[in-house]
Design a protein around this motif. Structure first.
Motif, PDB file in Angstrom:
ATOM      1  N   MET A 143       0.823  -1.207   0.000  1.00 58.39           N
ATOM      2  CA  MET A 143       0.000   0.000   0.000  1.00 58.39           C
ATOM      3  C   MET A 143       0.861   1.264   0.000  1.00 58.39           C
ATOM      4  O   MET A 143       0.607   2.202  -0.769  1.00 58.39           O
ATOM      5  CB  MET A 143      -0.928   0.000   1.219  1.00 58.39           C
ATOM      6  N   PHE A 144       1.886   1.289   0.842  1.00 58.79           N
ATOM      7  CA  PHE A 144       2.783   2.456   0.886  1.00 58.79           C
ATOM      8  C   PHE A 144       3.526   2.612  -0.435  1.00 58.79           C
ATOM      9  O   PHE A 144       3.657   3.728  -0.946  1.00 58.79           O
ATOM     10  CB  PHE A 144       3.782   2.321   2.040  1.00 58.79           C
ATOM     11  N   THR A 145       4.011   1.492  -0.971  1.00 58.77           N
ATOM     12  CA  THR A 145       4.734   1.552  -2.241  1.00 58.77           C
ATOM     13  C   THR A 145       3.811   1.982  -3.376  1.00 58.77           C
ATOM     14  O   THR A 145       4.173   2.822  -4.210  1.00 58.77           O
ATOM     15  CB  THR A 145       5.353   0.180  -2.571  1.00 58.77           C
ATOM     16  N   GLY A 146       2.597   1.438  -3.393  1.00 55.00           N
ATOM     17  CA  GLY A 146       1.631   1.813  -4.420  1.00 55.00           C
ATOM     18  C   GLY A 146       1.244   3.271  -4.364  1.00 55.00           C
ATOM     19  O   GLY A 146       0.979   3.909  -5.389  1.00 55.00           O
ATOM     20  N   GLY A 147       1.239   3.826  -3.151  1.00 52.21           N
ATOM     21  CA  GLY A 147       0.929   5.247  -2.987  1.00 52.21           C
ATOM     22  C   GLY A 147       2.136   6.147  -3.134  1.00 52.21           C
ATOM     23  O   GLY A 147       2.031   7.367  -2.979  1.00 52.21           O
ATOM     24  N   GLN A 148       3.295   5.533  -3.401  1.00 56.44           N
ATOM     25  CA  GLN A 148       4.563   6.261  -3.563  1.00 56.44           C
ATOM     26  C   GLN A 148       4.901   7.066  -2.310  1.00 56.44           C
ATOM     27  O   GLN A 148       5.427   8.178  -2.383  1.00 56.44           O
ATOM     28  CB  GLN A 148       4.521   7.150  -4.813  1.00 56.44           C
ATOM     29  N   LYS A 149       4.628   6.476  -1.157  1.00 56.18           N
ATOM     30  CA  LYS A 149       4.947   7.109   0.126  1.00 56.18           C
ATOM     31  C   LYS A 149       6.105   6.341   0.766  1.00 56.18           C
ATOM     32  O   LYS A 149       5.973   5.704   1.809  1.00 56.18           O
ATOM     33  CB  LYS A 149       3.724   7.115   1.043  1.00 56.18           C
TER      34      LYS A 149
END
Length: 227
Positions: A143-149
């Protein structure tokens, strides 16, 4: 000179020992307040005292181990104020990551998250809490990677040892599998619809309910100890 190069893909004995002991603490094999006796750990893990000492020092930096002046290393006790702050950090960062993930969602990303959720549901059904922990961590990383966070994820990863220690308390509570699956599927549905606001709200709801369970469990344990 190529034969002199270190194989960085292979974990060292220290790294393997660190992973084993961190896992044992996070999953409750060693509980808060338990003494960590070097000689016993050497026998259990099959490593030298030097490796055990290095690992204990590292776990102290992660907040999983504390050293008393007389008792030596023990599993760190869960301080309610620190626990509350951990959940505050999770609420802030995970909700923003959920919003960003939803806004950037692709069919491939949603499928990946959905596949991980199926693994978690299956693990809950089989009471395989170790697999629940591993796949939950994988879900949030995705989720964090997908949101580029990525920087936010680095902050969360620095707390992962203590977060998993708390998760081991909450996921095994009665009925938590059903409630957690419902909350997380609500989050996933919002991401699939690319609804950032709904995803952030679902993330906040999940973290706050989890925090309530953890704080109640700590309060109950403190009351039992003081009786």
């Amino acid at each position: 000179m190529d034969q002199m190069r270190v194989d960085r893909s292979a974990p060292t004995l220290r790294e393997l020992t660190l992973e084993k002991l961190r896992e044992a603490i996070s999953q409750g094999f060693y509980r808060p307040g338990d003494r960590l006796i070097e000689r016993t750990l050497c026998d259990q893990l099959g490593v030298s005292r030097t490796v055990v000492r290095e690992v204990l020092r590292h776990l102290e930096t992660e907040g999983l181990v504390e050293t008393g002046s007389h008792s030596g290393p023990i599993v760190a006790r869960l301080d309610p104020a620190q626990v509350e702050e951990i959940y505050e950090i999770r609420a802030l960062l995970e909700s923003e990551a959920a919003r960003a993930c939803a806004e950037r969602a692709t069919p491939a990303l949603v499928k990946q998250l959905r596949d991980i959720r199926k693994e978690i549901e299956d693990a809950f059904d089989k009471a395989d809490f170790k697999r629940v922990l591993l796949n939950t961590e994988h879900f949030y990383e995705t989720m964090f990677t997908g949101g580029q966070k990525l920087m936010m994820h680095q902050v969360v990863k620095s707390l992962n040892a203590r977060i998993n220690q708390l998760r081991s308390v909450t996921i095994s509570s009665p009925g938590r599998g059903t409630d957690s699956n419902r909350e997380m599927n609500k989050l996933l549905a919002a991401i699939a619809k690319k609804d950032g606001e709904a995803a952030a709200a679902a993330s906040l709801e999940h973290v706050r309910r989890t925090a309530g369970i953890a704080m109640a469990a700590l309060a109950e344990k403190e009351a039992a100890t003081s009786d």
